[in-house]
Design a protein around this motif. Structure first.
Motif: not given
Length: 417
Positions: A108-109, A118-123, A149-160, A180-188
């Protein structure tokens, strides 16, 4: 709370600064939605399978966290003309409500080096887009969803992901997709990283390329093919067939999927040579859906997939994935839509999977999982879209820690524009 208000105000200013397109479609077709997610996650470990004696002595006995998520999603229309232009934007914020050093790591975090959440996280992400006829090109923050490729959306925030994607529906019945993808942010995580395969601990990453399509041969028959390649790691082909057959007042749906994966480049040279065959039958009648399926892997190594992503497989369930080298898995499932009884928005589902012959350090290893879910979304009235989902998972394995998991989701979609 001050941090939450400050970040919410910043997101509001960003959306307010979107350019005035001066074209009717850009503004009139725009949509702004706020989704609230409140998630409680509890997981208790029942054995120490797969851990060394030293690791077992210090391993956590449970993981329990509670967090609040805010997802602000803006989607513009397109400017008028032969080529229409638009702009999408997404603001994500996760806030810790309860956690602890000995209970963190639920996904989740983010977790700091000292083991505390972490107390909070954002993007924040923006996506420029252009449309010509029935073809749309996007560049920026993406949520890819295709068999490779299926983005993960099974927790608090989605993977992008960050990159470029094109989708075309110009040919009737055929949807073509490429990207074509070159970067990612994990769901947590708020950190942007390169794309790597699951289980890879090296420092190298690569671009992920994909293309393919789905063709509706008839109203009841759909064919699909996709190709995905993670540079320097692996290439994957997917073939799929779906068919709906009216039968005895209900519908029998058959779904066949085949993955063929090989290593490419140098990072995993000689380590990937895998085929995965999956099939499932599901019969729906009067709100009831009963399903059964079988899956088999062959070759060297398990099914490769992108780190953090969801696997497009019937066996990608609450805890396990059932994609070990040479693994064979039986699956049964049942679901009921209470709308048949007049209770719209209420649904129940359960499934059981049993896999054996897997190779995760040793041959002939087995695993099983039983999942149950009860979900309700208010269908009408002032609180339309307010939902609650209860999930219970039980997992046991010869090569991974057994666990019991309970998860509660409260969600609320609010159309702001």
């Amino acid at each position: 709370m001050t941090k939450v208000i400050t970040r919410a105000a910043a997101c509001g200013l960003l959306f307010a600064s979107l350019p005035d397109a001066g074209a009717a479609g850009f503004i009139e077709d725009s949509k702004l939605k706020l989704q609230l997610r409140n998630v409680y996650f509890n997981e208790n470990f029942r054995d120490e399978q797969g851990l060394s004696a030293r690791a077992a002595a210090t391993a956590k006995s449970e993981r329990t966290e509670w967090a609040q998520g805010f997802l602000l999603d803006y989607q513009s229309g397109f400017t008028q003309g032969t080529v229409g232009f638009g702009l999408d934007a997404m603001g994500l914020l996760g806030v810790k409500l309860d956690s602890g050093r000995g209970r963190s790591g639920t996904g989740l975090l983010p977790v700091h080096d000292d083991g505390r959440a972490a107390d909070e996280f954002s993007s924040f992400g923006a996506t420029a887009k252009a449309r010509f006829a029935k073809t749309t090109l996007k560049y920026g923050t993406l949520l890819p969803k295709n068999p490779v490729l299926v983005y993960n959306d099974a927790r608090l925030l989605p993977q992008t992901y960050e990159g470029t994607q094109i989708v075309s529906n110009d040919i009737e019945g055929l949807t073509l997709t490429g990207g074509l993808l070159d970067r990612q942010k994990l769901r947590d995580s708020s950190d942007s990283n390169g794309v790597t395969p699951d289980g890879y601990s090296g420092g190298e990453s690569g671009d992920f390329r994909y293309f393919g399509g789905e063709y509706k041969l008839t109203k009841s028959l759909r064919l699909s093919y996709f190709n995905g390649e993670l540079e320097n790691f692996y290439q994957q082909h997917f073939f799929g067939v779906q068919h709906d057959l009216p039968l005895a007042g209900g519908v029998l749906t058959s779904d066949l999927r085949v993955f063929d994966s090989r290593d490419v480049g140098h990072a995993w040279k000689g380590q990937i040579d895998n085929r995965m065959y999956s099939g499932q039958l599901a019969y729906s009648h009067s709100g009831h859906t009963v399903g059964a399926g079988y899956q088999k892997l062959s070759g060297d190594a398990g099914l490769p997939f992108v780190n953090g992503a969801t696997v497009y497989s019937f066996s990608n369930v609450g805890i396990g994935k059932f994609i070990q080298e040479d693994e064979k898995t039986w699956m049964v499932s049942y679901a009921y839509d209470f709308g048949t009884l007049g209770v719209k928005g209420l649904n129940f589902s359960t499934r059981y999977l049993s896999g054996d012959n897997g190779k995760s350090g040793a041959a002939g290893q087995a695993e099983w999982e039983r999942d149950m879910e009860l979900a309700y979304v208010i269908p009408d009235g002032s609180f339309k879209g307010l939902g609650v989902k209860l999930r219970n998972y039980v997992y046991r394995s010869d090569f991974s820690r057994g666990r019991d998991s309970n998860r509660i989701y409260f969600t609320y979609d609010i159309a702001l524009w």
